[in-house]
Scaffold this motif. Structure first.
Motif, PDB file in Angstrom:
ATOM      1  N   THR A  48      19.989  33.854   9.619  1.00 32.93           N
ATOM      2  CA  THR A  48      21.103  33.556  10.917  1.00 32.93           C
ATOM      3  C   THR A  48      20.266  32.726  12.199  1.00 32.93           C
ATOM      4  OG1 THR A  48      23.506  35.172  10.170  1.00 32.93           O
ATOM      5  CG2 THR A  48      23.399  34.016  12.109  1.00 32.93           C
ATOM      6  N   VAL A  49      19.501  33.922  12.723  1.00 28.51           N
ATOM      7  CA  VAL A  49      18.488  33.563  14.224  1.00 28.51           C
ATOM      8  C   VAL A  49      17.662  32.131  13.610  1.00 28.51           C
ATOM      9  CG1 VAL A  49      16.827  33.821  14.862  1.00 28.51           C
ATOM     10  CG2 VAL A  49      18.541  36.194  14.492  1.00 28.51           C
ATOM     11  N   ARG A  50      17.166  31.843  12.220  1.00 30.75           N
ATOM     12  CA  ARG A  50      16.624  30.919  11.752  1.00 30.75           C
ATOM     13  C   ARG A  50      17.391  29.563  11.451  1.00 30.75           C
ATOM     14  NH1 ARG A  50      13.864  30.767   5.858  1.00 30.75           N
ATOM     15  NH2 ARG A  50      16.580  30.531   5.690  1.00 30.75           N
ATOM     16  N   PHE A  51      18.138  29.879  10.916  1.00 30.17           N
ATOM     17  CA  PHE A  51      19.277  28.703  11.293  1.00 30.17           C
ATOM     18  C   PHE A  51      19.811  28.144  12.549  1.00 30.17           C
ATOM     19  CE2 PHE A  51      23.675  27.487  11.957  1.00 30.17           C
ATOM     20  CZ  PHE A  51      24.110  26.635  10.722  1.00 30.17           C
ATOM     21  N   LEU A  52      20.497  28.961  13.822  1.00 34.14           N
ATOM     22  CA  LEU A  52      20.144  28.709  15.159  1.00 34.14           C
ATOM     23  C   LEU A  52      19.654  27.779  15.526  1.00 34.14           C
ATOM     24  CD1 LEU A  52      22.011  32.027  15.981  1.00 34.14           C
ATOM     25  CD2 LEU A  52      23.438  29.645  15.392  1.00 34.14           C
ATOM     26  N   LEU A  53      17.838  28.168  15.390  1.00 36.80           N
ATOM     27  CA  LEU A  53      16.671  27.725  15.795  1.00 36.80           C
ATOM     28  C   LEU A  53      16.237  27.003  14.891  1.00 36.80           C
ATOM     29  CD1 LEU A  53      14.840  31.210  16.120  1.00 36.80           C
ATOM     30  CD2 LEU A  53      16.019  30.150  17.964  1.00 36.80           C
ATOM     31  N   ASP A  54      16.766  26.295  13.922  1.00 34.70           N
ATOM     32  CA  ASP A  54      16.895  25.109  12.926  1.00 34.70           C
ATOM     33  C   ASP A  54      17.569  24.471  13.822  1.00 34.70           C
ATOM     34  OD1 ASP A  54      15.825  23.997  10.829  1.00 34.70           O
ATOM     35  OD2 ASP A  54      17.881  23.752  10.567  1.00 34.70           O
ATOM     36  N   LYS A  55      18.645  24.670  14.011  1.00 33.86           N
ATOM     37  CA  LYS A  55      19.483  23.605  14.815  1.00 33.86           C
ATOM     38  C   LYS A  55      19.061  23.279  15.829  1.00 33.86           C
ATOM     39  CE  LYS A  55      22.092  23.457  11.337  1.00 33.86           C
ATOM     40  NZ  LYS A  55      22.361  22.704  10.119  1.00 33.86           N
ATOM     41  N   ILE A  56      18.545  23.991  16.910  1.00 31.13           N
ATOM     42  CA  ILE A  56      18.227  24.165  18.378  1.00 31.13           C
ATOM     43  C   ILE A  56      17.294  23.156  18.213  1.00 31.13           C
ATOM     44  CG2 ILE A  56      16.633  25.378  20.730  1.00 31.13           C
ATOM     45  CD1 ILE A  56      18.847  27.544  20.101  1.00 31.13           C
ATOM     46  N   LEU A  57      15.719  23.118  17.145  1.00 27.39           N
ATOM     47  CA  LEU A  57      14.850  22.768  17.254  1.00 27.39           C
ATOM     48  C   LEU A  57      15.384  21.045  17.536  1.00 27.39           C
ATOM     49  CD1 LEU A  57      12.679  25.258  14.964  1.00 27.39           C
ATOM     50  CD2 LEU A  57      11.808  23.430  17.530  1.00 27.39           C
ATOM     51  N   ILE A  58      16.196  21.027  16.012  1.00 28.86           N
ATOM     52  CA  ILE A  58      16.507  19.162  15.354  1.00 28.86           C
ATOM     53  C   ILE A  58      17.287  18.939  17.228  1.00 28.86           C
ATOM     54  CG2 ILE A  58      18.363  18.134  13.887  1.00 28.86           C
ATOM     55  CD1 ILE A  58      17.751  20.420  12.516  1.00 28.86           C
ATOM     56  N   GLY A  59      17.617  19.640  17.544  1.00 26.91           N
ATOM     57  CA  GLY A  59      18.327  19.496  18.904  1.00 26.91           C
ATOM     58  C   GLY A  59      17.420  18.485  20.234  1.00 26.91           C
ATOM     59  N   ALA A  60      16.325  19.524  20.391  1.00 21.87           N
ATOM     60  CA  ALA A  60      15.346  20.084  20.936  1.00 21.87           C
ATOM     61  C   ALA A  60      14.657  18.083  20.622  1.00 21.87           C
ATOM     62  CB  ALA A  60      14.618  20.990  21.120  1.00 21.87           C
ATOM     63  N   ALA A  61      14.103  17.842  18.991  1.00 26.79           N
ATOM     64  CA  ALA A  61      13.397  16.589  18.856  1.00 26.79           C
ATOM     65  C   ALA A  61      14.185  15.549  19.346  1.00 26.79           C
ATOM     66  CB  ALA A  61      13.191  16.557  17.732  1.00 26.79           C
ATOM     67  N   VAL A  62      15.529  15.367  19.648  1.00 25.95           N
ATOM     68  CA  VAL A  62      16.031  14.260  19.848  1.00 25.95           C
ATOM     69  C   VAL A  62      16.285  13.955  20.909  1.00 25.95           C
ATOM     70  CG1 VAL A  62      18.085  12.678  19.639  1.00 25.95           C
ATOM     71  CG2 VAL A  62      17.335  14.222  17.589  1.00 25.95           C
ATOM     72  N   ALA A  63      16.310  15.566  21.721  1.00 27.03           N
ATOM     73  CA  ALA A  63      16.788  15.460  23.782  1.00 27.03           C
ATOM     74  C   ALA A  63      14.500  14.944  24.283  1.00 27.03           C
ATOM     75  CB  ALA A  63      17.444  16.423  24.309  1.00 27.03           C
ATOM     76  N   ILE A  64      14.337  15.432  23.760  1.00 28.16           N
ATOM     77  CA  ILE A  64      12.562  15.842  24.538  1.00 28.16           C
ATOM     78  C   ILE A  64      12.256  13.990  24.733  1.00 28.16           C
ATOM     79  CG2 ILE A  64      10.005  15.988  24.009  1.00 28.16           C
ATOM     80  CD1 ILE A  64      10.673  18.894  23.331  1.00 28.16           C
ATOM     81  N   PRO A  65      12.092  13.135  23.482  1.00 27.51           N
ATOM     82  CA  PRO A  65      11.754  11.958  23.875  1.00 27.51           C
ATOM     83  C   PRO A  65      12.195  11.120  25.165  1.00 27.51           C
ATOM     84  CG  PRO A  65      12.131  12.293  21.397  1.00 27.51           C
ATOM     85  CD  PRO A  65      12.239  13.326  22.500  1.00 27.51           C
ATOM     86  N   VAL A  66      13.633  11.712  25.320  1.00 28.78           N
ATOM     87  CA  VAL A  66      14.249  11.079  26.264  1.00 28.78           C
ATOM     88  C   VAL A  66      14.451  11.922  27.790  1.00 28.78           C
ATOM     89  CG1 VAL A  66      16.639  10.924  26.980  1.00 28.78           C
ATOM     90  CG2 VAL A  66      16.497  10.748  24.593  1.00 28.78           C
ATOM     91  N   ILE A  67      14.196  12.713  27.302  1.00 32.53           N
ATOM     92  CA  ILE A  67      13.257  13.937  28.927  1.00 32.53           C
ATOM     93  C   ILE A  67      12.340  13.321  29.605  1.00 32.53           C
ATOM     94  CG2 ILE A  67      13.322  16.002  29.969  1.00 32.53           C
ATOM     95  CD1 ILE A  67      15.312  17.385  28.157  1.00 32.53           C
ATOM     96  N   LEU A  68      11.742  13.309  28.371  1.00 28.94           N
ATOM     97  CA  LEU A  68       9.964  12.103  28.784  1.00 28.94           C
ATOM     98  C   LEU A  68       9.348  11.589  28.978  1.00 28.94           C
ATOM     99  CD1 LEU A  68       8.182  15.798  26.477  1.00 28.94           C
ATOM    100  CD2 LEU A  68       9.063  15.797  29.190  1.00 28.94           C
ATOM    101  N   GLN A  69      10.491  10.119  28.855  1.00 27.81           N
ATOM    102  CA  GLN A  69      10.211   9.018  28.709  1.00 27.81           C
ATOM    103  C   GLN A  69       8.916   8.901  29.386  1.00 27.81           C
ATOM    104  OE1 GLN A  69      11.449   6.716  31.331  1.00 27.81           O
ATOM    105  NE2 GLN A  69      10.980   4.858  30.308  1.00 27.81           N
ATOM    106  N   PRO A  70       9.197   8.996  31.042  1.00 29.01           N
ATOM    107  CA  PRO A  70       7.776   8.657  31.986  1.00 29.01           C
ATOM    108  C   PRO A  70       6.935   8.858  31.368  1.00 29.01           C
ATOM    109  CG  PRO A  70      10.201   9.181  33.167  1.00 29.01           C
ATOM    110  CD  PRO A  70       9.828   9.981  31.776  1.00 29.01           C
ATOM    111  N   GLU A  71       6.980  10.023  30.816  1.00 28.61           N
ATOM    112  CA  GLU A  71       5.411  10.349  30.625  1.00 28.61           C
ATOM    113  C   GLU A  71       4.614  10.239  29.228  1.00 28.61           C
ATOM    114  OE1 GLU A  71       7.748  12.896  31.581  1.00 28.61           O
ATOM    115  OE2 GLU A  71       6.857  13.945  33.710  1.00 28.61           O
ATOM    116  N   LEU A  72       5.632   9.466  28.341  1.00 25.21           N
ATOM    117  CA  LEU A  72       5.225   8.660  26.752  1.00 25.21           C
ATOM    118  C   LEU A  72       4.941   7.027  27.248  1.00 25.21           C
ATOM    119  CD1 LEU A  72       8.203  10.045  25.168  1.00 25.21           C
ATOM    120  CD2 LEU A  72       5.583  10.237  24.561  1.00 25.21           C
ATOM    121  N   ARG A  73       5.683   6.543  28.599  1.00 26.44           N
ATOM    122  CA  ARG A  73       5.549   5.036  29.049  1.00 26.44           C
ATOM    123  C   ARG A  73       4.112   5.050  29.770  1.00 26.44           C
ATOM    124  NH1 ARG A  73       9.626   3.671  33.380  1.00 26.44           N
ATOM    125  NH2 ARG A  73       8.092   4.673  34.325  1.00 26.44           N
TER     126      ARG A  73
END
Length: 260
Positions: A48-73
């Motif tokens: 159950t914990v692995r399932f929850l963390l898996d979903k969180i990591l997938i969401g983070a993989a999408v959100a982090i590039p948006v949040i870090l857009q200035p650093e990536l640029r």
């Protein structure tokens, strides 16, 4: 094989040097903790914990590039200019005596600015790097002194608009632009200077010192909240409790940070 691994390690090393001093550091620390938790949950068969963390990591993989857009640029700009190398500046643990001397100079400057009713906004970087806001201003990297801080806010001078950001016992930059707090959390009689001072503390653990241009009143913003009015002793005690305590901790790799 050795060459392949060495090149990958070198690229990651340069990447770490590039993002140091930015908000990418705590975000990557959080991602590392989540990934470690996922691996631990897999090893211990906590499905159950692995399932929850898996979903969180997938969401983070999408959100982090948006949040870090200035650093990536910034990274792509460095790569495009052929300058994917760190600056030659270094960061080290500031001695307690230097911080105490810096606190004395800051308090003296704020006292002078308050008596003259000269508006001022001074931001003290603590554990959360705020390099992206330092980059918006004019880089100084100067030793903190009451005379320098006072002169930076003299009206009609080139650097009097915006905030001065302090990093350790140095003036990192002047005329920096900060995010504004929402109007609903700021009293109506307070202007954009106070909103900016509060706004930066909502996005980091920085400490902001604001001097009112109308009244000369000294305020301090911390954690999105404003403390006012403060006198010289109250300001000194607060800085010693908050700034000195944070800066006296031992070095951490992830806190090696300077703006580019």
């Amino acid at each position: 094989m050795v060459l392949d691994v060495s090149l990958v390690a070198y690229l990651f090393y340069r990447l770490f040097l590039l993002i140091r001093g930015t908000r990418a550091v705590p975000l990557l620390n959080g991602l590392f903790i989540l990934a470690s938790g996922y691996l631990a949950a897999s090893f211990l068969r906590l499905h159950t914990v692995r399932f929850l963390l898996d979903k969180i990591l997938i969401g983070a993989a999408v959100a982090i590039p948006v949040i870090l857009q200035p650093e990536l640029r910034r990274a792509l700009e460095h790569l495009g200019r052929g300058s994917f190398l760190p600056s030659n500046r270094t960061s080290s643990e500031e001695a307690e005596e230097e911080i105490l001397a810096a606190i004395d100079q800051v308090v003296r400057a704020v006292e002078v600015l308050g008596r003259a009713k000269t508006g001022a906004l001074i931001v003290l970087e603590r554990e959360t790097p705020i390099g992206e806001f330092i980059d918006t201003g004019v880089q100084l990297d100067a030793r903190i002194s009451a005379q320098l801080l006072t002169n930076l806010f003299v009206e009609n001078t080139p650097l009097h608009d915006g905030a001065v950001i302090l990093r350790g016992a140095r003036v990192a930059a002047a005329s920096c632009w900060l995010p504004l707090a929402e109007a609903r959390v700021v009293a109506q009689e307070l202007g954009s200077r106070h909103r900016a001072g509060i706004g930066i503390t909502e996005q980091s653990d920085a400490l902001s010192i604001i001097v009112s241009e109308e009244t000369g009143m000294i305020s301090v913003a911390q954690g999105g909240r404003l403390q006012r009015p403060l006198d010289e002793k109250m300001l000194t005690d607060l800085l010693k409790a908050q700034w000195l305590r944070r800066k006296s901790r031992s070095n951490r790799f992830w806190h090696w940070g300077t703006s580019s």
